[in-house]
Design an enzyme around this catalytic site. Structure first.
Site, short mmCIF file in Angstrom:
data_model
loop_
_atom_site.label_atom_id
_atom_site.label_comp_id
_atom_site.label_asym_id
_atom_site.label_seq_id
_atom_site.Cartn_x
_atom_site.Cartn_y
_atom_site.Cartn_z
N SER A 17 34.23 59.67 57.86
CA SER A 17 34.87 58.50 58.47
C SER A 17 36.07 58.10 57.63
O SER A 17 36.09 58.30 56.40
CB SER A 17 33.89 57.33 58.55
N TYR A 54 28.35 51.16 54.24
CA TYR A 54 28.79 52.23 55.14
C TYR A 54 29.94 53.00 54.51
O TYR A 54 29.93 54.24 54.49
CB TYR A 54 29.20 51.64 56.48
#
Length: 272
Positions: free
Chosen positions: A166, A179
């Site tokens: 990501s 995250y």
């Protein structure tokens, strides 16, 4: 599952028979997190390019629907309900794929989870869930299929491991520190895996998409967490569809064996 077929056509640099319209013909692919979003789109895209695709995720009903659509379009696919945090589940999936599709030479390591750091007493649990899926689970996928990738590369000249990280790996995301940290770990794992596997002709590609308008936030069980994720994502300009990332994956693994697109960022043209 349809019976695998051989597509005739030109021969690529590895000696494998392929068709210009189906450049991945004869390849056996695994896609984790394939029940929705980037994973679902990637499974469809790889099948459309001729690969025989195993779809792995926890939601059996969704996988069955996707396999039916792939087969209706003339592709070959296999649904295997699998939990990447359960080594026994992954091992069983690997055995099932070899028995029904053959040896894997392409893995898209996509399963992931994004949860906020609410700092209300739940952050520790959320952190552990993300580490379990995004880091430990991702590494477990590698361990489960690297023997196949190495054997395939030795025989046909190359194999592919595609890790879906990501853009959060390189960003500061208040409220999503766990995250971001888990994805930073995954991206660095990819760099090290490339150093380890590329001498054996296993290409490692790390893809870092920006926010993608997918379902990953819609099937979070906790309503409070789901609302927090939707609020945060709603303020970010997102890539409209996982299909955009899927097409990039198909392009990357379709390059000649001597070319490795090792690090790719995929961002919306406009960012808030």
């Amino acid at each position: 599952m349809t019976t695998p077929t051989v597509t005739t056509g030109q021969t690529d640099t590895t000696g494998q028979t392929c068709s210009p319209a189906r450049p991945l013909s004869g390849r056996v692919a695994v896609v984790t997190g394939a029940s929705s979003g980037i994973g679902e789109a990637t499974a469809r895209e790889l099948a459309a390019h001729g690969a025989h695709v195993a779809l792995l995720a926890r939601r059996a009903d969704r996988l069955a629907e996707h396999v039916a659509r792939i087969e209706a379009a003339g592709g070959t696919a296999l649904a295997l309900p699998t939990d990447v945090t359960d080594p026994a589940s992954l091992a069983a999936a690997a055995v099932g794929i070899r028995a029904r599709l053959g040896r894997v030479d392409l893995v898209v390591n996509n399963a992931g989870l994004a949860l906020p750091d609410l700092l209300d007493g739940s952050a520790g649990a959320n952190w552990q869930r993300m580490i379990d899926v995004n880091v430990t689970g991702a590494f477990a996928v590698v361990e489960a299929f690297v023997p196949d990738l190495l054997a395939a590369a030795a025989e046909r000249g190359h194999a592919d491991l595609v890790n879906i990280s990501s853009a959060a790996a390189r960003s500061v995301l208040p409220g999503f520190a766990g995250y971001a940290a888990s994805k930073a770990a995954f991206s660095h794992l990819s760099r090290n895996l490339r150093a380890q596997l590329s001498p054996a002709d296993v290409r490692v590609t790390n893809i870092e998409p920006g926010a993608v308008d997918t379902e990953f936030r819609d099937h979070i069980d906790d309503p409070a967490i789901s609302a927090a994720v939707k609020e945060a994502i709603g303020s970010i300009e997102a890539i409209p569809s996982g299909q955009d990332v899927a097409e990039l994956i198909a392009f990357a693994v379709g390059r000649p064996r001597h070319v490795n697109l090792s690090q790719i960022s995929v961002l919306p043209t406009r960012e808030a």
